[in-house]
Design an enzyme around this catalytic site. Structure first.
Site, PDB file in Angstrom:
ATOM      1  N   HIS A 182      -8.366  35.383  -0.722  1.00 26.18           N
ATOM      2  CA  HIS A 182      -9.043  36.291   0.207  1.00 26.18           C
ATOM      3  C   HIS A 182     -10.079  37.162  -0.509  1.00 26.18           C
ATOM      4  CE1 HIS A 182      -9.515  38.461   3.914  1.00 26.18           C
ATOM      5  NE2 HIS A 182      -9.153  39.610   3.379  1.00 26.18           N
ATOM      6  N   SER A 199     -13.422  40.551   5.761  1.00 26.22           N
ATOM      7  CA  SER A 199     -12.037  40.846   6.136  1.00 26.22           C
ATOM      8  C   SER A 199     -12.004  41.788   7.345  1.00 26.22           C
ATOM      9  CB  SER A 199     -11.313  41.431   4.917  1.00 26.22           C
ATOM     10  OG  SER A 199      -9.938  41.531   5.147  1.00 26.22           O
ATOM     11  N   ASP A 213      -8.541  30.983   0.663  1.00 25.88           N
ATOM     12  CA  ASP A 213      -8.081  32.184   1.359  1.00 25.88           C
ATOM     13  C   ASP A 213      -6.932  31.799   2.294  1.00 25.88           C
ATOM     14  OD1 ASP A 213      -7.699  34.485   2.836  1.00 25.88           O
ATOM     15  OD2 ASP A 213      -9.802  34.742   3.393  1.00 25.88           O
ATOM     16  N   ARG A 259       0.877  48.473  -1.549  1.00 29.03           N
ATOM     17  CA  ARG A 259      -0.306  47.982  -2.248  1.00 29.03           C
ATOM     18  C   ARG A 259       0.022  46.750  -3.096  1.00 29.03           C
ATOM     19  NH1 ARG A 259      -5.600  47.395  -1.818  1.00 29.03           N
ATOM     20  NH2 ARG A 259      -6.706  47.651  -3.767  1.00 29.03           N
TER      21      ARG A 259
END
Lengths: 366, 202
Positions: A343, A145, A310, A215
């Protein structure tokens, strides 16, 4: 293993134009640097992780490193063979110089005045750490990432100091949708009444509500629709609908839990800056958007890995990187792992993924 | 040459022909590269700079272990990852017959490569013909699958392939027809079980 700190007294010129008079980086190392200094591997972190890549601390056996399934003795990145360096990025909140550190100009915490840092800045700071550790050239830089973007940036900023770049679940730049998600996260934080323009430390408060929402939103983008359905389905927390706005579904409970947990240990100013670093990352920008032209200066061999489920950084984004490397006739292998997790797959156990990384490192000559 | 290389070339006689045709230090793209042993051989023995394309997870993993460049991509969706004329040779060994988009991949091969090297089992071999005459789908060393579990979609004879090559404007530069590892020159479409071609865009 214990976390360490390295202090740097030389000024660091940042992309935004600000020069930091000096800085500190928190880091950890695993394994031993060999006599030829040819076995060092840097593992930069992604959005919310830290320098604590692998293993546990003697006094905190529950605090397992964030990539412990990948890095360690006998693991795919085998610390019996490689000397692995984990580092907390500049602007971070795990010990490196960041918004919580004192601003030398005022003696008070930087807070909202800490500069917006970029992936290039991080890599420049990491190069100072490499100097400090006596590492002229990394055998590899490996990241997933945002960590993968740093790996890619290493190949561009210091083409002679990195032999292999492992780029997992990456994109060569963010899409409008990616930026949109980041902006919602930032808005959640900056519109929290406790934010105070980033100077919330002085007020003795934390914009916890905003950080929690940021978050929660992030977590949605890390999982695939299928993985979320598989894990939570429409399972009800208490077996019946409540007809109110408390938790009905398990997924709500999960997101609230993740948000609450995160907001107790992560710094909102750091979160803002990391999302900006993601948004700004675009190595092709200086080349009229031509990624192949941008990649011409890379010399490293690449292993690029994506995951089919992803949707945050879909395989097509990794293929852009591969295409640019092929255009430059670089050494590159590309794996597209058919994994269901979205992901987050880059952090999960998958035999194909793990074995490929193990085999790749096995072929790196020391 | 290592023992593994010798074993490879013995097990796949078309690869020996292909390897001979590849000039030293050439840029090679191997489509359906399997475990990457041909690429590895060409790299170690002939200094080739190459990439393999493979879709199967286990074979991709084996190629990584063999330290060759492998790209996990689906040939059926074309070679869009590769620019025009990026390679000296594009190799498709014993994969043509298993492809859905046979004509497309042939065109793509000569777009990205100066030359296309193609090998395939010859359906015109007398043993196949005989089995068809007896009313059975052929099963042989070069066509080991039964009709119901074969990966092959587009089986062809030497004459058929040459028709297609003409149709899409390919020049056949060289042809080797083999049976049990040995070249066949007499009535190749009848006595050859494996055909290997080197073609260039016309």
């Amino acid at each position: 293993m214990t976390p360490q700190k390295a202090g740097f007294t030389q000024p660091l010129a940042l992309t935004c134009g600000v020069t930091l008079p000096g800085f500190e980086l928190a880091y950890e190392t695993y394994g031993k640097l060999n006599a030829a200094r040819s076995n060092a591997v840097l593992v930069p972190h992604a959005l919310n992780a830290s320098h604590h890549v692998a293993g546990v601390y003697a006094d905190a056996p529950d605090n397992v490193g964030w990539w412990d399934n990948m890095v360690g003795p006998g693991k795919p990145l085998d610390t019996n063979r490689f000397f692995v360096v984990g580092v907390n990025n500049l602007g971070g909140c795990h010990g490196s110089t960041g918004p919580m550190s004192p601003n030398p100009a005022t003696g008070k915490p930087w807070g909202g005045d800490f500069p917006v840092v970029t992936v290039e800045d991080w890599v420049n700071a990491q190069a100072h750490l490499a100097d400090h550790l006596g590492i002229e050239t990394f055998a590899a830089v490996m990241g997933g990432s945002l960590g993968a973007m740093q790996s890619l940036q290493w190949a561009l900023s210091f083409p002679d100091r990195i032999r292999h770049a492992l780029v997992v679940a990456a994109a060569p730049k963010l899409s409008a949708q990616n930026i949109a998600f980041n902006e919602v996260a930032r808005q959640a934080i900056t519109t929290d009444p406790e934010f105070h323009g980033g100077h919330y430390y002085e007020h003795g408060v934390v914009p916890r509500t905003g950080l929690r929402l940021a978050r929660m939103l992030g977590h949605i983008t890390y999982l695939s629709d299928d993985a979320m359905m598989e894990k939570f389905g429409r399972t009800l927390r208490s077996g019946a609908l409540g007809f109110n706005f408390d938790i009905d579904f398990e997924i709500e409970s999960y997101l609230r839990y993740q948000g609450d947990k995160f907001s107790t240990y992560f710094d909102a100013n750091t979160y803002l800056r990391i999302t900006k670093a993601l948004d700004y990352f675009d190595p092709a920008a200086d080349f009229g958007g031509d990624l192949s032209a941008a990649m011409a200066r890379a010399k490293a061999a690449f292993l690029v890995i994506s995951f089919t489920s992803d949707w945050r950084f879909a395989p097509s984004r990794s293929r852009e990187i591969v295409r640019a490397l092929l255009d430059n006739r670089r050494v590159v292998s590309y794996l597209e792992i058919d994994a269901p997790h979205g992901h987050d797959a880059f952090l999960m156990e998958d035999e194909r993924y793990m074995n490929a990384v193990r085999a790749y490192f096995g072929n790196i000559e020391l | 040459m290592t023992d593994a290389d010798r074993a490879l070339l013995a097990s796949r006689p078309d690869l020996a022909t292909i390897a001979q045709w590849v000039a030293p230090n050439a840029r090679v793209l191997d489509l359906g590269c399997g475990d990457g042993m041909l690429l590895r051989y060409l790299w170690k023995e002939r200094g080739s700079h190459g990439y393999g394309v493979e879709i199967d997870d286990a074979k991709v993993g084996a190629s990584v272990r063999n330290d060759v460049n492998v790209l996990q991509m689906d040939l059926e969706s074309g070679l869009s990852a590769f620019g025009d004329g990026s390679f000296d040779y594009v190799i498709l060994s014993q994969t043509l017959q298993a492809m859905r988009h046979t004509e497309d991949i042939m065109r793509e091969m000569v777009r990205v490569g100066r030359e296309a090297i193609v090998s395939f089992p010859n359906f015109g071999h007398w043993a196949s013909r005989l089995q068809v005459v007896k009313g059975r789908m052929p099963v042989s060393e070069s066509l080991p699958h039964a009709w119901y579990n074969t990966p092959n979609l587009h089986l062809c004879t030497i004459a058929d392939f040459e028709d297609l090559a003409r149709k899409i404007g390919l020049n056949i530069e060289e042809r080797v027809v083999l049976h049990e590892g040995r070249p066949v020159t007499l009535l190749p479409n009848l006595f050859g079980s494996l055909a290997v071609y080197r073609c260039a865009a016309g």
